[in-house]
Design a protein around this motif. Structure first.
Motif, PDB file in Angstrom:
ATOM      1  N   ALA A 115      26.628  -4.808 -57.875  1.00  0.00           N
ATOM      2  CA  ALA A 115      27.149  -3.350 -58.298  1.00  0.00           C
ATOM      3  C   ALA A 115      26.860  -2.304 -57.155  1.00  0.00           C
ATOM      4  O   ALA A 115      27.745  -1.329 -56.847  1.00  0.00           O
ATOM      5  CB  ALA A 115      26.619  -2.967 -59.741  1.00  0.00           C
ATOM      6  N   VAL A 116      25.874  -2.166 -56.755  1.00  0.00           N
ATOM      7  CA  VAL A 116      25.479  -1.207 -55.803  1.00  0.00           C
ATOM      8  C   VAL A 116      26.102  -1.436 -54.579  1.00  0.00           C
ATOM      9  O   VAL A 116      26.708  -0.309 -53.897  1.00  0.00           O
ATOM     10  CB  VAL A 116      23.929  -1.110 -55.669  1.00  0.00           C
ATOM     11  N   PHE A 117      26.104  -2.607 -54.289  1.00  0.00           N
ATOM     12  CA  PHE A 117      26.817  -3.011 -52.734  1.00  0.00           C
ATOM     13  C   PHE A 117      28.357  -2.628 -52.887  1.00  0.00           C
ATOM     14  O   PHE A 117      29.148  -2.418 -52.122  1.00  0.00           O
ATOM     15  CB  PHE A 117      26.642  -4.353 -52.521  1.00  0.00           C
ATOM     16  N   ALA A 118      28.894  -3.064 -54.164  1.00  0.00           N
ATOM     17  CA  ALA A 118      30.347  -2.794 -54.311  1.00  0.00           C
ATOM     18  C   ALA A 118      30.693  -1.201 -54.223  1.00  0.00           C
ATOM     19  O   ALA A 118      31.444  -0.821 -53.762  1.00  0.00           O
ATOM     20  CB  ALA A 118      30.736  -3.314 -55.655  1.00  0.00           C
ATOM     21  N   LEU A 119      29.597  -0.317 -54.843  1.00  0.00           N
ATOM     22  CA  LEU A 119      29.727   1.043 -54.753  1.00  0.00           C
ATOM     23  C   LEU A 119      29.733   1.662 -53.267  1.00  0.00           C
ATOM     24  O   LEU A 119      30.447   2.285 -52.883  1.00  0.00           O
ATOM     25  CB  LEU A 119      28.620   1.637 -55.352  1.00  0.00           C
ATOM     26  N   VAL A 120      28.899   0.780 -52.272  1.00  0.00           N
ATOM     27  CA  VAL A 120      28.797   1.521 -50.998  1.00  0.00           C
ATOM     28  C   VAL A 120      30.208   0.907 -50.475  1.00  0.00           C
ATOM     29  O   VAL A 120      30.512   1.895 -49.698  1.00  0.00           O
ATOM     30  CB  VAL A 120      27.570   0.582 -50.447  1.00  0.00           C
ATOM     31  N   MET A 121      30.610  -0.297 -50.642  1.00  0.00           N
ATOM     32  CA  MET A 121      31.907  -0.534 -50.084  1.00  0.00           C
ATOM     33  C   MET A 121      33.170   0.225 -50.136  1.00  0.00           C
ATOM     34  O   MET A 121      33.962   0.175 -49.708  1.00  0.00           O
ATOM     35  CB  MET A 121      31.966  -2.153 -50.177  1.00  0.00           C
ATOM     36  N   SER A 122      33.035   0.652 -51.629  1.00  0.00           N
ATOM     37  CA  SER A 122      34.193   1.353 -52.067  1.00  0.00           C
ATOM     38  C   SER A 122      33.984   2.899 -51.762  1.00  0.00           C
ATOM     39  O   SER A 122      34.966   3.595 -51.539  1.00  0.00           O
ATOM     40  CB  SER A 122      34.308   1.159 -53.571  1.00  0.00           C
ATOM     41  N   SER A 123      32.927   3.203 -51.223  1.00  0.00           N
ATOM     42  CA  SER A 123      32.616   4.549 -50.854  1.00  0.00           C
ATOM     43  C   SER A 123      32.698   4.726 -49.474  1.00  0.00           C
ATOM     44  O   SER A 123      33.247   5.960 -49.022  1.00  0.00           O
ATOM     45  CB  SER A 123      31.266   5.183 -51.337  1.00  0.00           C
ATOM     46  N   MET A 124      32.564   3.860 -48.416  1.00  0.00           N
ATOM     47  CA  MET A 124      32.564   3.899 -47.186  1.00  0.00           C
ATOM     48  C   MET A 124      33.973   3.207 -46.747  1.00  0.00           C
ATOM     49  O   MET A 124      33.746   2.012 -46.614  1.00  0.00           O
ATOM     50  CB  MET A 124      31.383   3.398 -46.496  1.00  0.00           C
ATOM     51  N   VAL A 125      34.908   3.897 -46.766  1.00  0.00           N
ATOM     52  CA  VAL A 125      36.012   3.206 -46.337  1.00  0.00           C
ATOM     53  C   VAL A 125      36.908   3.903 -44.983  1.00  0.00           C
ATOM     54  O   VAL A 125      36.376   4.791 -44.649  1.00  0.00           O
ATOM     55  CB  VAL A 125      37.104   3.493 -47.771  1.00  0.00           C
ATOM     56  N   THR A 126      37.706   3.031 -44.682  1.00  0.00           N
ATOM     57  CA  THR A 126      38.653   3.490 -43.732  1.00  0.00           C
ATOM     58  C   THR A 126      40.092   3.018 -43.846  1.00  0.00           C
ATOM     59  O   THR A 126      40.304   1.985 -44.360  1.00  0.00           O
ATOM     60  CB  THR A 126      37.998   2.967 -42.002  1.00  0.00           C
ATOM     61  N   PRO A 127      41.059   3.692 -43.181  1.00  0.00           N
ATOM     62  CA  PRO A 127      42.578   3.197 -43.407  1.00  0.00           C
ATOM     63  C   PRO A 127      42.579   1.666 -42.474  1.00  0.00           C
ATOM     64  O   PRO A 127      41.815   1.623 -41.271  1.00  0.00           O
ATOM     65  CB  PRO A 127      43.213   4.156 -42.716  1.00  0.00           C
ATOM     66  N   ALA A 128      43.090   0.712 -42.902  1.00  0.00           N
ATOM     67  CA  ALA A 128      43.453  -0.371 -42.456  1.00  0.00           C
ATOM     68  C   ALA A 128      44.337  -0.054 -41.159  1.00  0.00           C
ATOM     69  O   ALA A 128      45.284   0.606 -41.373  1.00  0.00           O
ATOM     70  CB  ALA A 128      44.003  -1.544 -43.513  1.00  0.00           C
ATOM     71  N   LEU A 129      44.297  -0.953 -40.235  1.00  0.00           N
ATOM     72  CA  LEU A 129      44.943  -0.800 -39.005  1.00  0.00           C
ATOM     73  C   LEU A 129      46.601  -1.337 -39.162  1.00  0.00           C
ATOM     74  O   LEU A 129      47.465  -0.717 -38.713  1.00  0.00           O
ATOM     75  CB  LEU A 129      44.657  -1.874 -37.849  1.00  0.00           C
ATOM     76  N   ALA A 130      46.649  -2.053 -40.368  1.00  0.00           N
ATOM     77  CA  ALA A 130      48.003  -2.611 -40.815  1.00  0.00           C
ATOM     78  C   ALA A 130      48.309  -2.031 -42.112  1.00  0.00           C
ATOM     79  O   ALA A 130      47.516  -2.790 -43.108  1.00  0.00           O
ATOM     80  CB  ALA A 130      48.258  -3.838 -40.241  1.00  0.00           C
ATOM     81  N   GLY A 131      49.137  -1.481 -42.680  1.00  0.00           N
ATOM     82  CA  GLY A 131      49.529  -1.098 -43.667  1.00  0.00           C
ATOM     83  C   GLY A 131      49.003   0.293 -44.260  1.00  0.00           C
ATOM     84  O   GLY A 131      49.354   0.503 -45.491  1.00  0.00           O
ATOM     85  N   GLY A 132      47.847   0.839 -43.895  1.00  0.00           N
ATOM     86  CA  GLY A 132      47.398   2.046 -44.041  1.00  0.00           C
ATOM     87  C   GLY A 132      46.557   2.197 -45.347  1.00  0.00           C
ATOM     88  O   GLY A 132      45.920   3.213 -45.786  1.00  0.00           O
TER      89      GLY A 132
END
Length: 487
Positions: free
Chosen positions: A418-435
């Motif tokens: 759950a903590v790792f999922a929180l990290v990955m949902s908080s540290m995001v960036t736009p995808a190169l394709a699709g936005g």
């Protein structure tokens, strides 16, 4: 004459371990069976991704509810007897999962499969009772068989669905058949333990522990769905934590507690903490690693872009490496490294692998190599650590001590996931394709740094361990004579 009896006893102990190895292979097969089938299960029942989360969550919550109680009942009434009951429940649940006419009944089947997690604690008690001198070697074989079964299960279920059986229901039927075969194996061929815990069942303690664990793990495991800012998430966690505090107070007052905190705590605080730390990274990192393998540089700007089947193969290599590590763990523990050194070596190997994933992700081959290194180190730790628990526990409390070890690892893995999922949902960036928003490469690095730190802490704690007393064949008879209650 006495040497002949000893030989027959050793042969019987070896045969018992062989039958239990078959049980653990089937257990691992079932545990690895579901992940490749989740998309097909979703299509069969028209279930959303959020709903599919309950396929794993229901099993996890079920283990929290039943494993400590089953382990304690094994100490009181016989570990083989409870292993038979657990196997029957898993077989019934597996058939219900395969033939479920609705998604809700499938979840009921998953709950009935939860006693699968009690197999190892009960088996640890059986091998300790049969021959304490070889318990470490036997535990390594059981853990190795479990990891090998998980690797085979993950590969075989996806292969059957894609290439052989075009029906997810029929594919789900395979582990049900395996578990049904295991039922007469354990009933007729596995011996019963002889030592019994005196006292009665602490049903109040069992209910409080179950409710507390369900609250905390239910809140944590569903935080990604409910939201970390949701009142429901924190109410579940808060109520669960409060109930666990009440449980501790009750356990210290009743005459025959579900868990004797003084006895279990004596000599076990360090290995239990190690189980929490190492279990957190071991179970929590599996999803991020699979996602990184699947991510494509064209879309994400990072990742290795391998297919689902190649991802399954690489994760199977990780599981096979754990099998190898667990298989040699007892030999390492008996080498000049001893128990503390072998545990520290295994944990540091895993830590180095995470550092290499950040520094040299390189190609698919290199990343797979780092996962193999992590698997080898992890196999050594999960092979040696339960032996420490089993040998430190009083003879009449091996089941509950092993049950708490298993539950603590699973709970820590759920929290870490759950903590790792929180990290990955908080540290995001736009995808190169699709936005659309996707986890950044920095999110993966943070997860691996946390895993490396948990492994280093595990290694440091290992050096504080007191090596368990060595038990020889000559000690076995006198030790058995001093045990208080026999069946």
């Amino acid at each position: 004459m006495s040497s002949s009896r000893c030989l027959r006893g050793n042969d019987a102990a070896t045969a018992a371990v062989g039958f239990l190895v078959v049980m653990e292979f089937a257990s691992g097969l079932l545990q690895g069976w579901f992940s490749p089938l989740l998309p097909a299960i979703g299509e069969r029942f028209d279930a959303s991704s959020a709903a599919l989360n309950w396929v794993s969550a229901m099993y996890l919550l079920g283990t929290a509810a039943c494993v400590p109680l089953i382990a304690k009942l094994g100490d009181l009434f016989g570990h083989k007897r409870l292993l038979v009951v657990a196997t029957a429940s898993v077989a019934l649940g597996s058939f219900l999962v395969a033939f479920a006419p609705s998604f809700e009944l499938l979840l009921v089947g998953r709950a009935l499969q939860a006693p699968l997690a009690a197999f190892l604690p009960l088996e640890f008690a059986i091998v300790r009772d049969r021959n304490p001198a070889t318990a470490g070697r036997s535990i390594g074989r059981l853990v190795g068989s479990l990891t090998l079964g998980a690797a085979v299960g993950g590969l075989l279920s996806g292969f059957l669905l894609d290439s052989v059986i075009d029906s997810v229901g029929l594919v789900l039927l395979v582990p049900a058949v395996f578990m049904t075969i295991c039922l007469p194996v354990v009933y007729f061929l596995v011996p019963e333990t002889t030592v019994r815990k005196t006292g009665t069942v602490d049903w109040t303690g069992a209910v409080l522990l179950t409710v507390g664990l369900l609250g905390v793990l239910g809140g944590v495991s569903n935080a990604s769905t409910w939201g970390w800012t949701s009142a429901l998430t924190w109410t579940a966690i808060g109520v669960g934590a409060a109930v666990l505090v009440v449980w501790v107070l009750v356990e210290r007052r009743v005459q025959h507690p579900l868990v004797d905190l003084d006895v279990v705590g004596r000599g076990m605080r360090v290995p239990m903490l190690m189980a929490l730390l190492f279990g957190a990274q071991l179970f929590g990192v599996q999803t991020p690693s699979a996602l990184f393998l699947r991510a494509t540089p064209e879309t994400n700007g990072y990742g290795l872009g391998v297919t689902a089947s190649v991802t399954g193969l690489i994760l199977a290599l990780f599981a096979f490496a754990m099998f190898v590590g667990a298989s040699v763990s007892d030999r390492l523990a008996r080498s000049p490294l001893a128990v503390p050194g072998s545990l520290a070596l295994g944990a540091l190997l895993a830590a180095v692998s995470y550092v290499l994933m950040i520094a040299v992700p390189g190609s698919v081959v290199l990343f797979a190599l780092w996962l193999v290194v992590a698997g080898l180190g992890g196999g050594v730790v999960v092979g040696v650590l339960p032996t420490v628990i089993v040998q430190q526990a009083p003879p009449d409390s091996v089941g509950i001590a092993s049950g708490l070890y298993n539950t603590s690892r699973t709970a820590a893995g759920a929290v870490a996931g759950a903590v790792f999922a929180l990290v990955m949902s908080s540290m995001v960036t736009p995808a190169l394709a699709g936005g659309k928003q996707i986890p950044s490469v920095g999110a993966y690095h943070v997860v691996w740094v946390l895993c490396a730190a948990l492994c280093v802490l595990t290694a440091l704690l290992a050096l504080k361990l007191r090596p368990p007393a060595t038990i020889t064949e000559n000690d076995k008879t006198s030790r058995a004579d001093n045990q208080q209650v026999h069946a």
